[in-house]
Motif scaffolding. Structure first.
Motif, PDB file in Angstrom:
ATOM      1  N   ALA A  53      28.702  15.539  11.900  1.00 42.58           N
ATOM      2  CA  ALA A  53      27.530  16.773  12.179  1.00 42.58           C
ATOM      3  C   ALA A  53      26.692  16.482  13.313  1.00 42.58           C
ATOM      4  O   ALA A  53      25.518  17.116  13.354  1.00 42.58           O
ATOM      5  N   LEU A  54      26.823  15.427  14.162  1.00 44.78           N
ATOM      6  CA  LEU A  54      25.953  15.267  15.336  1.00 44.78           C
ATOM      7  C   LEU A  54      26.773  15.250  16.893  1.00 44.78           C
ATOM      8  O   LEU A  54      26.685  14.534  17.520  1.00 44.78           O
ATOM      9  N   ALA A  55      27.387  16.630  16.766  1.00 44.98           N
ATOM     10  CA  ALA A  55      27.956  16.930  17.799  1.00 44.98           C
ATOM     11  C   ALA A  55      27.302  17.083  19.198  1.00 44.98           C
ATOM     12  O   ALA A  55      27.684  16.973  20.235  1.00 44.98           O
ATOM     13  N   ASN A  56      25.913  16.940  19.051  1.00 50.95           N
ATOM     14  CA  ASN A  56      25.201  17.157  20.320  1.00 50.95           C
ATOM     15  C   ASN A  56      25.069  15.645  20.791  1.00 50.95           C
ATOM     16  O   ASN A  56      24.422  15.607  21.879  1.00 50.95           O
ATOM     17  N   TYR A  57      25.341  14.601  20.176  1.00 49.18           N
ATOM     18  CA  TYR A  57      25.503  13.368  20.739  1.00 49.18           C
ATOM     19  C   TYR A  57      26.839  12.842  20.723  1.00 49.18           C
ATOM     20  O   TYR A  57      27.169  11.989  19.819  1.00 49.18           O
ATOM     21  N   PRO A  58      27.654  13.457  21.421  1.00 46.70           N
ATOM     22  CA  PRO A  58      29.274  13.113  21.257  1.00 46.70           C
ATOM     23  C   PRO A  58      29.502  11.710  21.355  1.00 46.70           C
ATOM     24  O   PRO A  58      30.578  10.989  20.767  1.00 46.70           O
ATOM     25  N   SER A  59      29.034  10.839  22.200  1.00 44.74           N
ATOM     26  CA  SER A  59      29.420   9.458  22.167  1.00 44.74           C
ATOM     27  C   SER A  59      28.855   8.710  21.208  1.00 44.74           C
ATOM     28  O   SER A  59      29.610   7.811  20.820  1.00 44.74           O
ATOM     29  N   LEU A  60      27.798   8.932  20.570  1.00 45.02           N
ATOM     30  CA  LEU A  60      27.385   8.362  19.371  1.00 45.02           C
ATOM     31  C   LEU A  60      28.101   8.795  18.291  1.00 45.02           C
ATOM     32  O   LEU A  60      28.611   7.954  17.478  1.00 45.02           O
ATOM     33  N   TYR A  64      30.371   6.202  16.149  1.00 44.70           N
ATOM     34  CA  TYR A  64      30.674   5.986  14.588  1.00 44.70           C
ATOM     35  C   TYR A  64      31.812   6.431  13.906  1.00 44.70           C
ATOM     36  O   TYR A  64      32.308   5.559  13.102  1.00 44.70           O
ATOM     37  N   ASP A  65      32.508   7.530  14.341  1.00 47.68           N
ATOM     38  CA  ASP A  65      33.900   7.685  13.818  1.00 47.68           C
ATOM     39  C   ASP A  65      34.788   6.628  14.112  1.00 47.68           C
ATOM     40  O   ASP A  65      35.800   6.307  13.065  1.00 47.68           O
ATOM     41  N   LYS A  66      34.799   5.646  15.129  1.00 49.73           N
ATOM     42  CA  LYS A  66      35.793   4.805  15.525  1.00 49.73           C
ATOM     43  C   LYS A  66      35.236   3.390  14.773  1.00 49.73           C
ATOM     44  O   LYS A  66      36.262   2.863  14.383  1.00 49.73           O
ATOM     45  N   HIS A  67      33.867   3.105  14.591  1.00 47.74           N
ATOM     46  CA  HIS A  67      33.763   1.846  14.207  1.00 47.74           C
ATOM     47  C   HIS A  67      32.884   1.931  12.770  1.00 47.74           C
ATOM     48  O   HIS A  67      32.711   0.689  12.137  1.00 47.74           O
ATOM     49  N   GLY A  68      32.412   3.001  12.406  1.00 45.01           N
ATOM     50  CA  GLY A  68      31.602   3.259  11.028  1.00 45.01           C
ATOM     51  C   GLY A  68      30.071   2.658  11.446  1.00 45.01           C
ATOM     52  O   GLY A  68      29.751   2.454  12.425  1.00 45.01           O
ATOM     53  N   PRO A  69      29.484   2.740  10.370  1.00 46.15           N
ATOM     54  CA  PRO A  69      27.862   2.397  10.391  1.00 46.15           C
ATOM     55  C   PRO A  69      27.616   1.127  10.697  1.00 46.15           C
ATOM     56  O   PRO A  69      26.429   0.773  11.421  1.00 46.15           O
ATOM     57  N   GLN A 102       8.990   3.920  28.994  1.00 47.23           N
ATOM     58  CA  GLN A 102       8.924   2.954  30.250  1.00 47.23           C
ATOM     59  C   GLN A 102       9.543   1.625  29.976  1.00 47.23           C
ATOM     60  O   GLN A 102       9.775   1.174  30.969  1.00 47.23           O
ATOM     61  N   THR A 103       9.599   1.258  28.753  1.00 41.05           N
ATOM     62  CA  THR A 103      10.127  -0.056  28.683  1.00 41.05           C
ATOM     63  C   THR A 103      11.583  -0.005  28.226  1.00 41.05           C
ATOM     64  O   THR A 103      12.211  -0.882  28.263  1.00 41.05           O
ATOM     65  N   HIS A 104      12.077   1.071  27.765  1.00 39.81           N
ATOM     66  CA  HIS A 104      13.519   1.268  27.391  1.00 39.81           C
ATOM     67  C   HIS A 104      14.104   2.176  28.358  1.00 39.81           C
ATOM     68  O   HIS A 104      14.506   3.275  28.071  1.00 39.81           O
ATOM     69  N   THR A 105      14.171   2.054  29.745  1.00 41.59           N
ATOM     70  CA  THR A 105      14.355   2.927  30.860  1.00 41.59           C
ATOM     71  C   THR A 105      15.896   3.357  30.716  1.00 41.59           C
ATOM     72  O   THR A 105      16.294   4.640  31.002  1.00 41.59           O
ATOM     73  N   HIS A 106      16.907   2.835  29.982  1.00 42.30           N
ATOM     74  CA  HIS A 106      18.236   3.361  29.992  1.00 42.30           C
ATOM     75  C   HIS A 106      18.623   3.878  28.587  1.00 42.30           C
ATOM     76  O   HIS A 106      19.543   4.552  28.424  1.00 42.30           O
ATOM     77  N   ALA A 107      17.352   4.101  27.840  1.00 41.81           N
ATOM     78  CA  ALA A 107      17.561   4.708  26.260  1.00 41.81           C
ATOM     79  C   ALA A 107      17.665   6.264  26.406  1.00 41.81           C
ATOM     80  O   ALA A 107      17.007   6.749  27.535  1.00 41.81           O
ATOM     81  N   LYS A 108      18.376   6.839  25.803  1.00 41.76           N
ATOM     82  CA  LYS A 108      18.578   8.449  25.985  1.00 41.76           C
ATOM     83  C   LYS A 108      17.827   8.708  24.886  1.00 41.76           C
ATOM     84  O   LYS A 108      17.432   7.867  23.601  1.00 41.76           O
ATOM     85  N   GLU A 109      17.130   9.827  24.748  1.00 39.58           N
ATOM     86  CA  GLU A 109      16.319  10.477  23.765  1.00 39.58           C
ATOM     87  C   GLU A 109      17.159  10.975  22.578  1.00 39.58           C
ATOM     88  O   GLU A 109      18.025  11.807  22.986  1.00 39.58           O
ATOM     89  N   ILE A 110      16.752  11.180  21.458  1.00 39.65           N
ATOM     90  CA  ILE A 110      17.441  11.481  20.156  1.00 39.65           C
ATOM     91  C   ILE A 110      16.591  12.192  19.409  1.00 39.65           C
ATOM     92  O   ILE A 110      15.534  11.756  19.043  1.00 39.65           O
ATOM     93  N   ASN A 111      16.871  13.492  18.989  1.00 44.11           N
ATOM     94  CA  ASN A 111      16.262  14.418  18.328  1.00 44.11           C
ATOM     95  C   ASN A 111      16.920  14.671  16.901  1.00 44.11           C
ATOM     96  O   ASN A 111      17.837  15.229  17.035  1.00 44.11           O
ATOM     97  N   ILE A 112      16.397  14.032  15.706  1.00 40.37           N
ATOM     98  CA  ILE A 112      16.863  14.562  14.564  1.00 40.37           C
ATOM     99  C   ILE A 112      15.981  15.357  13.870  1.00 40.37           C
ATOM    100  O   ILE A 112      15.217  15.296  13.549  1.00 40.37           O
TER     101      ILE A 112
END
Length: 112
Positions: A53-60, A64-69, A102-112
């Protein structure tokens, strides 16, 4: 202790809040987010991933589907302290998130 006392104690609890980091070890992708209750956010995130149910973050979701938690690492970057006479911490959380971006410049924002 009766139910009324237990309920009162529960309502007085102040769970840790602040900014968290989720790292997908299979892709090295980082996700930054804010939470007013870290444990509830982590539980919700992992549950939603487990049921697809986290379709708005498809790569994540795909990772998860391929490798698990086991490929996901959830960590707390910064906690926000509670203050007297403050009931809404949204602005403070957003400011803290902005600082962490500013310190995690490559991180994407996630809203849960």
């Amino acid at each position: 202790m009766d139910k009324k006392q237990l309920r009162s104690l529960y309502e007085e609890q102040k769970p840790p809040m602040g900014v968290f980091l989720l790292v997908d070890a299979s892709t090295s992708q980082e996700y930054l987010g804010v939470s007013n209750n870290f444990q509830a956010t982590k539980n919700s995130l992992f549950f939603r991933l487990s049921v697809g149910a986290l379709a708005n973050y498809p790569s994540l979701q795909d990772s998860y589907d391929k490798h698990g938690p086991s490929i996901l690492e959830f960590s707390i970057l910064e906690e926000l302290d509670y203050q007297e006479n403050v009931s809404d911490y949204r602005a403070d959380l957003e400011a803290l998130l902005s600082m962490m971006k500013q310190t995690h410049t490559h991180a994407k924002e996630i809203n849960i």
